[in-house]
Scaffold this active site. Structure first.
Site, PDB file in Angstrom:
ATOM      1  N   HIS A  18      -7.539  -0.999  12.472  1.00  0.00           N
ATOM      2  CA  HIS A  18      -7.670   0.451  12.292  1.00  0.00           C
ATOM      3  C   HIS A  18      -8.584   1.035  13.374  1.00  0.00           C
ATOM      4  CE1 HIS A  18      -7.023  -0.580   7.830  1.00  0.00           C
ATOM      5  NE2 HIS A  18      -5.904   0.010   8.232  1.00  0.00           N
ATOM      6  N   LYS A  43      -1.264   1.862  -5.190  1.00  0.00           N
ATOM      7  CA  LYS A  43      -2.169   0.745  -4.944  1.00  0.00           C
ATOM      8  C   LYS A  43      -3.417   0.879  -5.804  1.00  0.00           C
ATOM      9  CE  LYS A  43      -1.008  -0.131  -0.113  1.00  0.00           C
ATOM     10  NZ  LYS A  43      -1.543  -0.253   1.231  1.00  0.00           N
ATOM     11  N   ARG A  92       2.205  -2.460  12.748  1.00  0.00           N
ATOM     12  CA  ARG A  92       1.805  -3.818  13.107  1.00  0.00           C
ATOM     13  C   ARG A  92       2.993  -4.637  13.567  1.00  0.00           C
ATOM     14  NH1 ARG A  92      -1.020  -3.420   7.746  1.00  0.00           N
ATOM     15  NH2 ARG A  92       1.087  -3.884   7.142  1.00  0.00           N
ATOM     16  N   SER A 130      -5.289  -4.859   5.491  1.00  0.00           N
ATOM     17  CA  SER A 130      -6.391  -4.845   4.524  1.00  0.00           C
ATOM     18  C   SER A 130      -6.112  -5.819   3.390  1.00  0.00           C
ATOM     19  CB  SER A 130      -6.596  -3.432   3.976  1.00  0.00           C
ATOM     20  OG  SER A 130      -7.015  -2.560   4.993  1.00  0.00           O
TER      21      SER A 130
END
Length: 164
Positions: A18, A43, A92, A130
């Site tokens: 990040h 989440k 990513r 994460s």
């Protein structure tokens, strides 16, 4: 004319990936708002909103033009409130693209004045997330190359009972 971008996410926790995207985006925009999702129904976060903001402030200390704010409204609404020109989304891998493309298309339908910019992190961070960081930390793995020392300490604190 000053340009503003929004970099949204849960940042649970913020990673060096990040941070890498933010450093590079800082060359493109005058102001970047790290928009920390305050309430995400998809989440369950390990860290509270306040903890995530504090960890981001620590990890991003010294980066010019970065502001950190929580948000709990539709992203394009928040972006319009902040007079943002763009939304930054990290990619990513190819596997991220389909979902991110859908989000960008929906955001464009909701507000075609705000562009979505896709940015890939440096290759050394391209595989981290994460979620992966939390999983490795939970089992006392070394994540020091992938997060700020304050994030590493905070994760150790969260998982210290599990590792005993």
């Amino acid at each position: 004319m000053a340009t503003t971008a929004i970099y949204p996410g849960t940042f649970d926790p913020i990673t060096n990936g990040h941070t890498n995207v933010l450093r590079r985006a800082g060359r493109l925009f005058d102001r970047i708002i790290l928009a920390v999702v305050d309430d995400n129904f998809n989440k369950r976060c390990l860290f509270s909103t306040d903890e995530r903001i504090l960890l981001a402030e620590t990890a991003l200390d010294g980066l010019p033009g970065i502001e950190i704010m929580p948000f709990s409204v539709l992203l394009v609404e928040f972006a319009a409130q902040q007079k943002a020109d763009a939304i930054i989304r990290g990619l990513r891998a190819v596997s991220d693209f389909e979902y991110e493309f859908q989000l960008a298309a929906m955001n464009r339908q909701l507000n075609n004045q705000i562009e979505t910019i896709f940015m890939a992190p440096d290759e050394r961070y391209g595989f981290i997330s994460s979620s992966l960081i939390k999983e490795v930390a939970k089992f006392d793995g070394d994540i020091s190359l992938f997060v700020d020392p304050a994030v590493n300490s905070a994760l150790q604190g969260k998982f210290s009972d599990h590792n005993r």
